[in-house]
Design a protein around this motif. Structure first.
Motif, PDB file in Angstrom:
ATOM      1  N   LEU A 178       0.815  -1.216   0.000  1.00 44.04           N
ATOM      2  CA  LEU A 178       0.000   0.000   0.000  1.00 44.04           C
ATOM      3  C   LEU A 178       0.850   1.267   0.000  1.00 44.04           C
ATOM      4  O   LEU A 178       0.310   2.380  -0.025  1.00 44.04           O
ATOM      5  N   GLY A 179       2.177   1.104   0.072  1.00 41.49           N
ATOM      6  CA  GLY A 179       3.072   2.252   0.038  1.00 41.49           C
ATOM      7  C   GLY A 179       3.443   2.818   1.390  1.00 41.49           C
ATOM      8  O   GLY A 179       4.045   3.897   1.465  1.00 41.49           O
ATOM      9  N   PHE A 180       3.109   2.113   2.463  1.00 43.49           N
ATOM     10  CA  PHE A 180       3.452   2.575   3.810  1.00 43.49           C
ATOM     11  C   PHE A 180       4.768   1.959   4.264  1.00 43.49           C
ATOM     12  O   PHE A 180       5.230   0.941   3.716  1.00 43.49           O
ATOM     13  N   GLU A 181       5.352   2.551   5.290  1.00 43.47           N
ATOM     14  CA  GLU A 181       6.568   1.996   5.877  1.00 43.47           C
ATOM     15  C   GLU A 181       6.229   0.816   6.781  1.00 43.47           C
ATOM     16  O   GLU A 181       5.116   0.722   7.313  1.00 43.47           O
ATOM     17  N   GLN A 182       7.208  -0.066   6.945  1.00 47.42           N
ATOM     18  CA  GLN A 182       7.009  -1.205   7.838  1.00 47.42           C
ATOM     19  C   GLN A 182       6.942  -0.749   9.289  1.00 47.42           C
ATOM     20  O   GLN A 182       7.516   0.277   9.656  1.00 47.42           O
ATOM     21  N   ILE A 183       6.237  -1.525  10.085  1.00 47.92           N
ATOM     22  CA  ILE A 183       6.105  -1.238  11.516  1.00 47.92           C
ATOM     23  C   ILE A 183       6.788  -2.343  12.306  1.00 47.92           C
ATOM     24  O   ILE A 183       6.541  -3.526  12.063  1.00 47.92           O
ATOM     25  N   GLN A 184       7.632  -1.975  13.222  1.00 50.83           N
ATOM     26  CA  GLN A 184       8.296  -2.947  14.095  1.00 50.83           C
ATOM     27  C   GLN A 184       7.354  -3.276  15.261  1.00 50.83           C
ATOM     28  O   GLN A 184       7.519  -2.798  16.381  1.00 50.83           O
ATOM     29  N   PHE A 185       6.366  -4.102  14.967  1.00 58.01           N
ATOM     30  CA  PHE A 185       5.299  -4.357  15.928  1.00 58.01           C
ATOM     31  C   PHE A 185       5.827  -4.858  17.274  1.00 58.01           C
ATOM     32  O   PHE A 185       5.453  -4.341  18.339  1.00 58.01           O
ATOM     33  N   LEU A 186       6.656  -5.872  17.260  1.00 55.74           N
ATOM     34  CA  LEU A 186       7.118  -6.508  18.488  1.00 55.74           C
ATOM     35  C   LEU A 186       8.506  -6.050  18.922  1.00 55.74           C
ATOM     36  O   LEU A 186       8.983  -6.472  19.970  1.00 55.74           O
ATOM     37  N   ARG A 187       9.134  -5.184  18.147  1.00 55.66           N
ATOM     38  CA  ARG A 187      10.480  -4.715  18.479  1.00 55.66           C
ATOM     39  C   ARG A 187      10.503  -3.275  18.953  1.00 55.66           C
ATOM     40  O   ARG A 187      11.540  -2.773  19.371  1.00 55.66           O
ATOM     41  N   ASN A 188       9.377  -2.620  18.872  1.00 55.97           N
ATOM     42  CA  ASN A 188       9.273  -1.231  19.315  1.00 55.97           C
ATOM     43  C   ASN A 188       8.534  -1.190  20.646  1.00 55.97           C
ATOM     44  O   ASN A 188       7.400  -1.672  20.743  1.00 55.97           O
ATOM     45  N   PRO A 189       9.149  -0.622  21.710  1.00 51.80           N
ATOM     46  CA  PRO A 189       8.482  -0.596  23.023  1.00 51.80           C
ATOM     47  C   PRO A 189       7.134   0.110  23.014  1.00 51.80           C
ATOM     48  O   PRO A 189       6.274  -0.190  23.849  1.00 51.80           O
ATOM     49  N   SER A 190       6.910   1.018  22.087  1.00 58.93           N
ATOM     50  CA  SER A 190       5.644   1.756  22.066  1.00 58.93           C
ATOM     51  C   SER A 190       4.522   0.988  21.379  1.00 58.93           C
ATOM     52  O   SER A 190       3.344   1.359  21.525  1.00 58.93           O
ATOM     53  N   THR A 191       4.830  -0.061  20.630  1.00 54.42           N
ATOM     54  CA  THR A 191       3.796  -0.817  19.922  1.00 54.42           C
ATOM     55  C   THR A 191       3.718  -2.276  20.355  1.00 54.42           C
ATOM     56  O   THR A 191       2.724  -2.945  20.038  1.00 54.42           O
ATOM     57  N   ALA A 192       4.725  -2.781  21.035  1.00 50.22           N
ATOM     58  CA  ALA A 192       4.787  -4.217  21.331  1.00 50.22           C
ATOM     59  C   ALA A 192       3.605  -4.677  22.188  1.00 50.22           C
ATOM     60  O   ALA A 192       2.981  -5.703  21.906  1.00 50.22           O
ATOM     61  N   LEU A 193       3.295  -3.942  23.249  1.00 52.58           N
ATOM     62  CA  LEU A 193       2.213  -4.352  24.145  1.00 52.58           C
ATOM     63  C   LEU A 193       0.868  -4.396  23.411  1.00 52.58           C
ATOM     64  O   LEU A 193       0.098  -5.348  23.568  1.00 52.58           O
ATOM     65  N   TYR A 194       0.604  -3.381  22.592  1.00 54.77           N
ATOM     66  CA  TYR A 194      -0.684  -3.325  21.896  1.00 54.77           C
ATOM     67  C   TYR A 194      -0.768  -4.397  20.815  1.00 54.77           C
ATOM     68  O   TYR A 194      -1.865  -4.883  20.498  1.00 54.77           O
ATOM     69  N   SER A 195       0.373  -4.772  20.242  1.00 53.63           N
ATOM     70  CA  SER A 195       0.389  -5.843  19.254  1.00 53.63           C
ATOM     71  C   SER A 195       0.029  -7.175  19.899  1.00 53.63           C
ATOM     72  O   SER A 195      -0.731  -7.969  19.332  1.00 53.63           O
ATOM     73  N   ILE A 196       0.547  -7.427  21.077  1.00 58.79           N
ATOM     74  CA  ILE A 196       0.211  -8.654  21.807  1.00 58.79           C
ATOM     75  C   ILE A 196      -1.238  -8.604  22.263  1.00 58.79           C
ATOM     76  O   ILE A 196      -1.963  -9.608  22.216  1.00 58.79           O
ATOM     77  N   LEU A 197      -1.684  -7.426  22.697  1.00 54.18           N
ATOM     78  CA  LEU A 197      -3.066  -7.279  23.154  1.00 54.18           C
ATOM     79  C   LEU A 197      -4.055  -7.596  22.038  1.00 54.18           C
ATOM     80  O   LEU A 197      -5.107  -8.212  22.291  1.00 54.18           O
ATOM     81  N   ALA A 198      -3.752  -7.205  20.809  1.00 55.60           N
ATOM     82  CA  ALA A 198      -4.636  -7.501  19.680  1.00 55.60           C
ATOM     83  C   ALA A 198      -4.807  -8.999  19.508  1.00 55.60           C
ATOM     84  O   ALA A 198      -5.917  -9.491  19.251  1.00 55.60           O
TER      85      ALA A 198
END
Length: 300
Positions: free
Chosen positions: A147-167
């Motif tokens: 889609l032309g977006f940048e990749q997201i470090q879901f589980l390697r970024n402290p600001s997104t890791a918890l919410y990724s697991i929560l999903a």
């Protein structure tokens, strides 16, 4: 010589009933109450798996854990899981249940489709989601790249890791709530809805004045059980976080995972038991409060 007084049939039935109830009660006490009391005893001792001496230290283990920054971080994360996961899962589960309740065709198929994730192994689901979150090869990041977006470090970024697991936790457990809400919706008599429609009530009025009040017993059960589950979250975090330690930077660590690390990585059973007792007290207090606040009187 006088014979003893014989028991009546009713008394004999009661004796056998208490006998059969006593056996599982003893078993439950042995596997539940005894370990709980043992954990409290261990929490008052300097109990290490590497030494034979188990000296009594009183409340020292409790003072140590309250001075432990990682413990407070784990407790904060645990409450974040619960405060976000419980209401989101409740809303999604009830919404899907209402939709399924209104359809007439393929009902068993859709119910099974939503319930299958719940009966699937947590470890297997966690690793599938972990693979989906991977950069470059994960399906989610590949979709973002397309889609032309940048990749997201879901589980390697402290600001997104918890919410990724929560999903993943919400997705895995919502099927059980859907089944419970469907059962609750089927217990509500149709005559209430028919009477409301005759009186000219709209869909929102029917939902808030009939459906929600009469679903209260189901909602109470779902909220209490979901809260306990989120406060005890462990397998999902262990299998999805970096090296299974609640990373990165303890951003996903839960209280139970910290207890596990303390007990089986540091072999400090005394401090781990103290954290267990504290968590038990928290779960007990929250459960009592929820049952008082959520429970409402209802009648059909």
């Amino acid at each position: 010589m006088r014979r003893g007084k014989r028991l009546t049939l009713r008394q004999q039935q009661e004796v056998w009933a208490y006998a059969f109830l006593g056996i599982p009660l003893l078993f439950f006490a042995f596997i539940r109450f005894y370990p709980a009391l043992s954990a409290f005893n261990i929490s008052l001792r300097d109990w290490s798996l590497l030494t034979t001496a188990k000296p009594f230290v009183g409340l020292q283990n409790y003072r140590d854990i309250f001075a432990d920054e990682v413990f407070w971080k784990a407790l904060k994360n645990t409450f974040t899981y619960a405060l976000l996961g419980v209401p989101l899962q409740l809303i999604i589960g009830l919404s899907v249940a209402l939709l399924l309740h209104n359809i007439k065709r393929w009902v068993p198929f859709f119910r099974a489709l939503y319930f299958v994730p719940y009966v699937t192994s947590v470890v297997a689901v966690a690793w599938v989601w972990r693979f989906m979150y991977q950069p470059h090869i994960g399906i989610i990041n590949r979709f973002l790249l397309d889609l032309g977006f940048e990749q997201i470090q879901f589980l390697r970024n402290p600001s997104t890791a918890l919410y990724s697991i929560l999903a993943m936790i919400i997705w895995h457990g919502v099927g059980f709530q859907i089944v419970l809400f469907l059962a609750g919706l089927q217990m509500i008599p149709d005559m209430y809805y028919e009477a409301a429609q005759i009186d000219g009530a709209n869909s929102w009025q029917i939902f808030f004045r009939i459906t929600l009040p009469l679903l209260n017993p189901t909602i109470v059960f779902v909220v209490v059980m979901s809260s306990i589950r989120y406060l005890q979250v462990f397998s999902e975090v262990m299998n999805m976080s970096n090296e299974g330690l609640g990373g990165p930077l303890n951003s996903t660590i839960s209280t139970v995972l910290h207890i596990y690390r303390t007990a089986f990585h540091r072999f400090d059973m005394g401090r781990a038991s103290a954290m267990t007792v504290v968590l038990f007290a928290i779960v007990l207090v929250i459960t009592i409060i929820q049952m008082k606040l959520v429970t409402r009187k209802y009648e059909f």
